[in-house]
Design an enzyme around this catalytic site. Structure first.
Site, PDB file in Angstrom:
ATOM      1  N   GLY A  13       0.837  -1.207   0.000  1.00  0.00           N
ATOM      2  CA  GLY A  13       0.000   0.000   0.000  1.00  0.00           C
ATOM      3  C   GLY A  13       0.863   1.245   0.000  1.00  0.00           C
ATOM      4  N   ALA A  14       2.002   1.172  -0.719  1.00  0.00           N
ATOM      5  CA  ALA A  14       3.012   2.237  -0.649  1.00  0.00           C
ATOM      6  C   ALA A  14       2.792   3.341  -1.677  1.00  0.00           C
ATOM      7  CB  ALA A  14       4.407   1.639  -0.836  1.00  0.00           C
ATOM      8  N   ARG A  16       0.465   5.641  -1.742  1.00  0.00           N
ATOM      9  CA  ARG A  16       0.009   6.932  -1.200  1.00  0.00           C
ATOM     10  C   ARG A  16      -0.165   6.803   0.321  1.00  0.00           C
ATOM     11  NH1 ARG A  16      -6.207   6.224  -3.312  1.00  0.00           N
ATOM     12  NH2 ARG A  16      -6.889   5.121  -1.445  1.00  0.00           N
ATOM     13  N   ASP A  63      -2.330  -7.231  -5.716  1.00  0.00           N
ATOM     14  CA  ASP A  63      -3.394  -7.172  -4.720  1.00  0.00           C
ATOM     15  C   ASP A  63      -2.932  -8.079  -3.581  1.00  0.00           C
ATOM     16  OD1 ASP A  63      -5.625  -7.730  -3.157  1.00  0.00           O
ATOM     17  OD2 ASP A  63      -6.996  -7.788  -4.858  1.00  0.00           O
ATOM     18  N   VAL A  64      -2.743  -7.526  -2.391  1.00  0.00           N
ATOM     19  CA  VAL A  64      -2.172  -8.336  -1.305  1.00  0.00           C
ATOM     20  C   VAL A  64      -3.045  -9.532  -0.927  1.00  0.00           C
ATOM     21  CG1 VAL A  64      -0.727  -6.524  -0.271  1.00  0.00           C
ATOM     22  CG2 VAL A  64      -3.104  -6.800   0.506  1.00  0.00           C
ATOM     23  N   SER A 149      -4.661  -0.529  14.043  1.00  0.00           N
ATOM     24  CA  SER A 149      -5.432   0.708  14.276  1.00  0.00           C
ATOM     25  C   SER A 149      -5.882   0.705  15.727  1.00  0.00           C
ATOM     26  CB  SER A 149      -6.667   0.730  13.369  1.00  0.00           C
ATOM     27  OG  SER A 149      -7.549   1.773  13.764  1.00  0.00           O
ATOM     28  N   TYR A 163     -13.739  -3.761   9.682  1.00  0.00           N
ATOM     29  CA  TYR A 163     -12.444  -3.096   9.859  1.00  0.00           C
ATOM     30  C   TYR A 163     -11.922  -3.328  11.284  1.00  0.00           C
ATOM     31  CZ  TYR A 163      -8.948   0.678   9.744  1.00  0.00           C
ATOM     32  OH  TYR A 163      -7.783   1.407   9.803  1.00  0.00           O
ATOM     33  N   ALA A 164     -12.793  -3.113  12.288  1.00  0.00           N
ATOM     34  CA  ALA A 164     -12.380  -3.309  13.681  1.00  0.00           C
ATOM     35  C   ALA A 164     -11.926  -4.751  13.911  1.00  0.00           C
ATOM     36  CB  ALA A 164     -13.528  -2.958  14.619  1.00  0.00           C
ATOM     37  N   LYS A 167      -8.494  -5.412  12.248  1.00  0.00           N
ATOM     38  CA  LYS A 167      -7.354  -4.768  12.925  1.00  0.00           C
ATOM     39  C   LYS A 167      -7.110  -5.410  14.295  1.00  0.00           C
ATOM     40  CE  LYS A 167      -6.376  -1.830   9.642  1.00  0.00           C
ATOM     41  NZ  LYS A 167      -5.094  -1.881   8.906  1.00  0.00           N
TER      42      LYS A 167
HETATM   43  P1  NAP Z   1      -5.008   5.036   1.875  1.00  0.00           P
HETATM   44  O1  NAP Z   1      -4.738   6.488   1.791  1.00  0.00           O
HETATM   45  O2  NAP Z   1      -6.315   4.522   1.368  1.00  0.00           O
HETATM   46  O3  NAP Z   1      -3.818   4.224   1.183  1.00  0.00           O
HETATM   47  C1  NAP Z   1      -3.858   2.810   1.175  1.00  0.00           C
HETATM   48  C2  NAP Z   1      -3.033   2.314   0.025  1.00  0.00           C
HETATM   49  O4  NAP Z   1      -3.146   0.870   0.049  1.00  0.00           O
HETATM   50  C3  NAP Z   1      -3.570   2.777  -1.322  1.00  0.00           C
HETATM   51  O5  NAP Z   1      -2.527   3.153  -2.175  1.00  0.00           O
HETATM   52  C4  NAP Z   1      -4.303   1.530  -1.841  1.00  0.00           C
HETATM   53  O6  NAP Z   1      -4.291   1.407  -3.257  1.00  0.00           O
HETATM   54  C5  NAP Z   1      -3.469   0.422  -1.246  1.00  0.00           C
HETATM   55  N1  NAP Z   1      -4.253  -0.811  -1.212  1.00  0.00           N
HETATM   56  C6  NAP Z   1      -5.557  -0.956  -0.837  1.00  0.00           C
HETATM   57  N2  NAP Z   1      -5.935  -2.227  -1.001  1.00  0.00           N
HETATM   58  C7  NAP Z   1      -4.859  -2.900  -1.490  1.00  0.00           C
HETATM   59  C8  NAP Z   1      -4.648  -4.246  -1.862  1.00  0.00           C
HETATM   60  N3  NAP Z   1      -5.626  -5.162  -1.803  1.00  0.00           N
HETATM   61  N4  NAP Z   1      -3.432  -4.595  -2.323  1.00  0.00           N
HETATM   62  C9  NAP Z   1      -2.438  -3.687  -2.423  1.00  0.00           C
HETATM   63  N5  NAP Z   1      -2.594  -2.389  -2.100  1.00  0.00           N
HETATM   64  C10 NAP Z   1      -3.799  -2.005  -1.635  1.00  0.00           C
HETATM   65  O7  NAP Z   1      -4.905   4.553   3.400  1.00  0.00           O
HETATM   66  P2  NAP Z   1      -4.034   5.119   4.633  1.00  0.00           P
HETATM   67  O8  NAP Z   1      -4.900   6.035   5.411  1.00  0.00           O
HETATM   68  O9  NAP Z   1      -2.693   5.529   4.188  1.00  0.00           O
HETATM   69  O10 NAP Z   1      -3.958   3.765   5.497  1.00  0.00           O
HETATM   70  C11 NAP Z   1      -2.830   2.912   5.463  1.00  0.00           C
HETATM   71  C12 NAP Z   1      -2.989   1.870   6.566  1.00  0.00           C
HETATM   72  O11 NAP Z   1      -3.116   2.527   7.826  1.00  0.00           O
HETATM   73  C13 NAP Z   1      -4.235   1.001   6.412  1.00  0.00           C
HETATM   74  O12 NAP Z   1      -3.950  -0.316   6.817  1.00  0.00           O
HETATM   75  C14 NAP Z   1      -5.213   1.653   7.382  1.00  0.00           C
HETATM   76  O13 NAP Z   1      -6.187   0.748   7.839  1.00  0.00           O
HETATM   77  C15 NAP Z   1      -4.274   2.090   8.487  1.00  0.00           C
HETATM   78  N6  NAP Z   1      -4.829   3.158   9.323  1.00  0.00           N
HETATM   79  C16 NAP Z   1      -5.120   4.388   8.794  1.00  0.00           C
HETATM   80  C17 NAP Z   1      -5.646   5.383   9.625  1.00  0.00           C
HETATM   81  C18 NAP Z   1      -5.965   6.775   9.120  1.00  0.00           C
HETATM   82  O14 NAP Z   1      -6.531   7.577   9.889  1.00  0.00           O
HETATM   83  N7  NAP Z   1      -5.621   7.136   7.893  1.00  0.00           N
HETATM   84  C19 NAP Z   1      -5.889   5.097  10.969  1.00  0.00           C
HETATM   85  C20 NAP Z   1      -5.588   3.827  11.464  1.00  0.00           C
HETATM   86  C21 NAP Z   1      -5.054   2.865  10.633  1.00  0.00           C
HETATM   87  P3  NAP Z   1      -5.652   1.414  -4.111  1.00  0.00           P
HETATM   88  O15 NAP Z   1      -6.563   2.434  -3.490  1.00  0.00           O
HETATM   89  O16 NAP Z   1      -5.214   1.733  -5.461  1.00  0.00           O
HETATM   90  O17 NAP Z   1      -6.217   0.038  -3.998  1.00  0.00           O
END
Ligand code: NAP
Length: 256
Positions: A13-14, A16, A63-64, A149, A163-164, A167
């Site tokens: 998920g690198a 963005r 896709d992971v 999370s 989601y909960a 995680k």
């Molecule tokens: P994000 O902005 O949506 O970025 C997630 C990245 O993961 C996107 O580039 C997405 O690509 C990629 N991704 C999604 N599904 C995938 C799959 N099946 N295989 C490979 N890549 C995939 O999310 P983020 O906010 O940076 O979150 C990153 C992590 O932190 C997640 O695990 C999230 O649950 C956790 N987290 C985030 C927050 C928050 O407040 N932001 C809080 C707690 C935990 P595509 O969209 O192109 O699929």
């Protein structure tokens, strides 16, 4: 020589958000980095930007939740950069398919949405561990960092039950693997972010993020770079004796 200069790091998920920040932070600390994302263009663009800064990097698309694709990406990363010592399981989704960008409640949730979240957030991490931990065992060292999370430990009214659950399971996964892999010199830890300003967070119903800000003792949302700083600690020699732990990066939100 920087702390991470002999490291090869694989971040899912690198493309963005938090994943991009963690991958870039490792690249800037001197590591060689595999940027893996669902979105091939995003992964390649991120890796090209790192390469332009003089870092060894490769962009991979998978896709992971698809084990064969993860296995192929793991072998491609090793071929391009060498044996992987650090795996960051970050790819995750948090669907908000209810009305006005809100979560679907359990009683109305499409079972296919439940399955997809578990497959990406939990099985995705297993797939990467399955593909990369044998190499770490052979090296006799490794770091696995799972992005969980605060919603995996306590009730959070923004996210869905899928989601909960995913995680929370990732936290159990982290502790179990710390036990299995510790004897091989591999540490396994989790980071539990609070509300971090990323594209995922911006998809939430209006007003929700302001409510979180006010409920957060530090009275602000977090930045992806702040999660990256903790990730850098967990992949560095400074955390060599830390395993099976969950570190909140949450400004004190949802303290348990
Ligand atoms: P994000 O902005 O949506 O970025 C997630 C990245 O993961 C996107 O580039 C997405 O690509 C990629 N991704 C999604 N599904 C995938 C799959 N099946 N295989 C490979 N890549 C995939 O999310 P983020 O906010 O940076 O979150 C990153 C992590 O932190 C997640 O695990 C999230 O649950 C956790 N987290 C985030 C927050 C928050 O407040 N932001 C809080 C707690 C935990 P595509 O969209 O192109 O699929």
């Amino acid at each position: 020589m920087s702390t991470h200069s002999s490291r090869v790091v694989f971040v899912t998920g690198a493309g963005r958000g938090i994943g991009r920040a963690m991958a870039d932070a490792h690249a800037d600390a001197g590591a060689a980095v595999a940027y893996l994302d669902h979105d091939a263009a995003l992964a390649e663009e991120a890796a090209a930007a790192a390469t332009a800064r003089g870092v060894k990097a490769v962009g991979l698309s998978a896709d992971v939740s698809d084990y064969a694709a993860v296995e192929a990406a793991a072998r491609a990363a090793e071929a391009a950069l060498g044996p992987v010592q650090v795996l960051v399981n970050n790819a995750g989704i948090s669907p908000k398919s209810g009305q006005d960008g809100r979560r679907a409640e359990a009683w109305e949730m499409d079972p296919a949405e439940w399955r997809r979240v578990i497959e990406v957030n939990l099985t995705g991490a297993f797939n990467c561990v399955r593909a990369l931990s044998p190499g770490m065992k052979a090296l006799g060292e490794g770091r696995i960092i799972n992005i969980a999370s605060v919603a995996g430990r306590t009730y959070c009214d923004i996210v869905g039950v899928h989601y909960a659950a995913s995680k929370g399971a990732l936290i159990g996964f982290t502790k179990h693997l710390a036990g299995e892999l510790g004897p091989y010199g591999i540490t396994v830890n989790a980071i539990a972010p609070g509300r971090i300003d990323t594209p995922m967070m911006r998809g939430t119903a209006s007003g929700a993020n302001e409510a979180v800000r006010l409920a957060t003792p530090l009275r602000r949302l977090g930045r992806p770079e702040e999660v990256a700083d903790t990730c850098l600690f967990l992949s560095s020699p400074a955390s060599a004796f830390v395993t099976g732990q969950v570190i909140d990066v949450a400004g004190g939100w949802l303290l348990t």
